[in-house]
Design a protein around this motif. Structure first.
Motif, PDB file in Angstrom:
ATOM      1  N   GLU A   6       0.856  -1.074  -0.060  1.00  0.00           N
ATOM      2  CA  GLU A   6       0.237  -0.124   0.081  1.00  0.00           C
ATOM      3  C   GLU A   6       0.858   1.321   0.545  1.00  0.00           C
ATOM      4  O   GLU A   6       0.577   2.300  -0.926  1.00  0.00           O
ATOM      5  N   ILE A   7       2.398   1.097   0.291  1.00  0.00           N
ATOM      6  CA  ILE A   7       3.055   2.261   0.607  1.00  0.00           C
ATOM      7  C   ILE A   7       3.505   2.682  -0.624  1.00  0.00           C
ATOM      8  O   ILE A   7       3.365   3.698  -0.950  1.00  0.00           O
ATOM      9  N   SER A   8       4.127   1.377  -0.914  1.00  0.00           N
ATOM     10  CA  SER A   8       4.505   1.235  -2.289  1.00  0.00           C
ATOM     11  C   SER A   8       3.914   1.797  -3.627  1.00  0.00           C
ATOM     12  O   SER A   8       4.108   2.967  -4.397  1.00  0.00           O
ATOM     13  N   ASN A   9       2.516   1.698  -3.838  1.00  0.00           N
ATOM     14  CA  ASN A   9       1.585   2.081  -4.343  1.00  0.00           C
ATOM     15  C   ASN A   9       0.955   3.806  -4.325  1.00  0.00           C
ATOM     16  O   ASN A   9       1.041   4.577  -4.993  1.00  0.00           O
ATOM     17  N   LYS A  10       1.524   3.952  -3.132  1.00  0.00           N
ATOM     18  CA  LYS A  10       1.071   5.625  -3.253  1.00  0.00           C
ATOM     19  C   LYS A  10       2.243   6.746  -3.241  1.00  0.00           C
ATOM     20  O   LYS A  10       1.836   6.828  -3.335  1.00  0.00           O
ATOM     21  N   LEU A  11       3.471   5.975  -2.707  1.00  0.00           N
ATOM     22  CA  LEU A  11       4.879   6.630  -3.901  1.00  0.00           C
ATOM     23  C   LEU A  11       5.225   7.003  -4.901  1.00  0.00           C
ATOM     24  O   LEU A  11       5.393   7.804  -5.760  1.00  0.00           O
ATOM     25  N   SER A  12       4.566   5.658  -5.498  1.00  0.00           N
ATOM     26  CA  SER A  12       4.371   5.234  -6.706  1.00  0.00           C
ATOM     27  C   SER A  12       3.866   6.348  -7.616  1.00  0.00           C
ATOM     28  O   SER A  12       4.063   6.660  -8.522  1.00  0.00           O
ATOM     29  N   VAL A  13       2.779   7.199  -7.089  1.00  0.00           N
ATOM     30  CA  VAL A  13       2.122   8.369  -7.535  1.00  0.00           C
ATOM     31  C   VAL A  13       2.766   8.998  -6.794  1.00  0.00           C
ATOM     32  O   VAL A  13       2.899  10.332  -7.280  1.00  0.00           O
ATOM     33  N   ILE A  14       2.901   9.612  -5.706  1.00  0.00           N
ATOM     34  CA  ILE A  14       2.874  10.515  -5.438  1.00  0.00           C
ATOM     35  C   ILE A  14       3.900  11.469  -5.373  1.00  0.00           C
ATOM     36  O   ILE A  14       4.247  12.965  -6.259  1.00  0.00           O
ATOM     37  N   LEU A  15       5.237  10.690  -5.482  1.00  0.00           N
ATOM     38  CA  LEU A  15       6.592  10.876  -5.744  1.00  0.00           C
ATOM     39  C   LEU A  15       6.302  11.765  -7.494  1.00  0.00           C
ATOM     40  O   LEU A  15       7.377  13.585  -7.747  1.00  0.00           O
ATOM     41  N   PRO A  16       5.901  10.899  -8.395  1.00  0.00           N
ATOM     42  CA  PRO A  16       5.528  11.985  -9.760  1.00  0.00           C
ATOM     43  C   PRO A  16       4.906  13.033  -9.422  1.00  0.00           C
ATOM     44  O   PRO A  16       5.064  13.970  -9.527  1.00  0.00           O
ATOM     45  N   GLY A  17       3.200  13.025  -8.756  1.00  0.00           N
ATOM     46  CA  GLY A  17       2.910  14.054  -8.813  1.00  0.00           C
ATOM     47  C   GLY A  17       4.277  14.705  -8.102  1.00  0.00           C
ATOM     48  O   GLY A  17       3.603  16.179  -8.467  1.00  0.00           O
ATOM     49  N   ALA A  64      14.764   9.703  -5.436  1.00  0.00           N
ATOM     50  CA  ALA A  64      13.957   9.288  -4.341  1.00  0.00           C
ATOM     51  C   ALA A  64      12.587   8.122  -5.156  1.00  0.00           C
ATOM     52  O   ALA A  64      12.325   6.638  -5.086  1.00  0.00           O
ATOM     53  N   SER A  65      12.545   7.779  -6.703  1.00  0.00           N
ATOM     54  CA  SER A  65      10.994   7.268  -7.047  1.00  0.00           C
ATOM     55  C   SER A  65      12.127   5.875  -7.315  1.00  0.00           C
ATOM     56  O   SER A  65      11.208   5.011  -7.813  1.00  0.00           O
ATOM     57  N   CYS A  66      13.240   6.088  -8.530  1.00  0.00           N
ATOM     58  CA  CYS A  66      13.940   5.476  -8.472  1.00  0.00           C
ATOM     59  C   CYS A  66      14.334   3.684  -7.404  1.00  0.00           C
ATOM     60  O   CYS A  66      14.374   2.823  -7.531  1.00  0.00           O
ATOM     61  N   ILE A  67      14.194   4.188  -6.089  1.00  0.00           N
ATOM     62  CA  ILE A  67      14.879   3.403  -4.810  1.00  0.00           C
ATOM     63  C   ILE A  67      13.241   2.826  -5.153  1.00  0.00           C
ATOM     64  O   ILE A  67      13.226   1.463  -4.584  1.00  0.00           O
ATOM     65  N   GLU A  68      12.013   3.813  -4.650  1.00  0.00           N
ATOM     66  CA  GLU A  68      10.888   2.762  -4.747  1.00  0.00           C
ATOM     67  C   GLU A  68      10.636   1.952  -5.597  1.00  0.00           C
ATOM     68  O   GLU A  68      10.140   0.821  -4.727  1.00  0.00           O
ATOM     69  N   LYS A  69      11.123   1.999  -6.457  1.00  0.00           N
ATOM     70  CA  LYS A  69      10.788   0.902  -7.463  1.00  0.00           C
ATOM     71  C   LYS A  69      11.710  -0.261  -7.521  1.00  0.00           C
ATOM     72  O   LYS A  69      11.634  -1.392  -7.991  1.00  0.00           O
ATOM     73  N   VAL A  70      13.078   0.167  -7.057  1.00  0.00           N
ATOM     74  CA  VAL A  70      13.756  -1.227  -6.810  1.00  0.00           C
ATOM     75  C   VAL A  70      13.404  -1.969  -5.307  1.00  0.00           C
ATOM     76  O   VAL A  70      13.300  -3.472  -5.383  1.00  0.00           O
ATOM     77  N   PHE A  71      12.900  -0.769  -4.598  1.00  0.00           N
ATOM     78  CA  PHE A  71      12.658  -2.029  -3.108  1.00  0.00           C
ATOM     79  C   PHE A  71      10.904  -2.852  -3.655  1.00  0.00           C
ATOM     80  O   PHE A  71      10.222  -3.172  -3.282  1.00  0.00           O
ATOM     81  N   SER A  72      10.147  -1.702  -4.810  1.00  0.00           N
ATOM     82  CA  SER A  72       8.282  -2.843  -5.126  1.00  0.00           C
ATOM     83  C   SER A  72       9.245  -3.276  -6.225  1.00  0.00           C
ATOM     84  O   SER A  72       8.222  -3.971  -6.401  1.00  0.00           O
ATOM     85  N   ASN A  73      10.111  -3.739  -6.431  1.00  0.00           N
ATOM     86  CA  ASN A  73      10.496  -4.829  -7.622  1.00  0.00           C
ATOM     87  C   ASN A  73       9.556  -4.544  -8.862  1.00  0.00           C
ATOM     88  O   ASN A  73       9.173  -5.510  -9.392  1.00  0.00           O
ATOM     89  N   ASN A  74       9.731  -3.305  -9.004  1.00  0.00           N
ATOM     90  CA  ASN A  74       9.353  -3.338  -9.968  1.00  0.00           C
ATOM     91  C   ASN A  74      10.585  -2.468 -11.039  1.00  0.00           C
ATOM     92  O   ASN A  74      10.000  -1.622 -12.116  1.00  0.00           O
ATOM     93  N   SER A  77       9.978  -1.196 -14.853  1.00  0.00           N
ATOM     94  CA  SER A  77       8.973  -0.569 -14.765  1.00  0.00           C
ATOM     95  C   SER A  77       9.197   0.566 -15.735  1.00  0.00           C
ATOM     96  O   SER A  77       9.731   1.094 -15.893  1.00  0.00           O
ATOM     97  N   PHE A  78       8.068   0.755 -16.445  1.00  0.00           N
ATOM     98  CA  PHE A  78       8.302   2.445 -16.877  1.00  0.00           C
ATOM     99  C   PHE A  78       8.187   3.653 -15.935  1.00  0.00           C
ATOM    100  O   PHE A  78       8.862   4.164 -15.862  1.00  0.00           O
ATOM    101  N   GLY A  79       8.074   2.964 -14.361  1.00  0.00           N
ATOM    102  CA  GLY A  79       7.826   3.709 -13.521  1.00  0.00           C
ATOM    103  C   GLY A  79       9.228   4.217 -13.256  1.00  0.00           C
ATOM    104  O   GLY A  79       9.384   5.261 -12.890  1.00  0.00           O
ATOM    105  N   PHE A  80      10.244   2.783 -13.727  1.00  0.00           N
ATOM    106  CA  PHE A  80      11.507   3.261 -13.045  1.00  0.00           C
ATOM    107  C   PHE A  80      11.917   3.762 -14.152  1.00  0.00           C
ATOM    108  O   PHE A  80      12.875   4.457 -14.159  1.00  0.00           O
TER     109      PHE A  80
END
Length: 136
Positions: A6-17, A64-74, A77-80
């Motif tokens: 849930e935190i990872s999903n939120k960060l994946s929107v918050i950081l690019p936002g 920070a978004s890169c780090i979030e993607k690494v820890f969420s195993n993405n 992904s396009f996000g990474f």
């Protein structure tokens, strides 16, 4: 496991936002307001100080978004990819600032326009890829 996801999903929107918001606020609100209220002569030193900070700030959130993607195993992904593009392009913009300022100071209008257009284009790409990163 659910809480972490849930935190990872939120960060994946918050950081690019945050990246989108900062770029839009800087370009739509801050820069035009500074030019309008201070005039070109006084606005220039302020904008020369603020834009390098903008580029570093956005690069930091991209990292920070890169780090979030690494820890969420993405990792792939396009996000990474968008986060990596954000870091690289914003660092390029950061390093273009002294050259752009020198071209302006030397009244080398062609070089100034080229460097300025490059930094604007790279920033626009960062804005767009982060917009899509929120929805993909």
């Amino acid at each position: 496991m659910g809480f972490e996801m849930e935190i990872s999903n939120k960060l994946s929107v918050i950081l690019p936002g945050i990246i989108i918001g900062v770029i839009l606020f800087q370009t739509i609100v801050v820069a035009p307001t500074v030019f309008k209220s201070l005039g070109a002569e006084l606005a220039s030193p302020f904008l020369r100080a603020i834009f390098p900070r903008l580029f570093l700030f956005v690069a930091l959130f991209g990292f920070a978004s890169c780090i979030e993607k690494v820890f969420s195993n993405n990792e792939l992904s396009f996000g990474f990819v968008s986060a990596l593009v954000t870091v690289i392009f914003m660092l390029i913009c950061f390093f273009l600032v002294p050259m752009t300022n020198k071209a302006k100071d030397d009244q080398n209008d062609g070089l100034f326009r080229g460097l300025h257009s490059l930094s604007v284009s790279l920033t626009l790409v960062v804005l767009v890829v982060n917009f899509f990163a929120v929805f993909i």
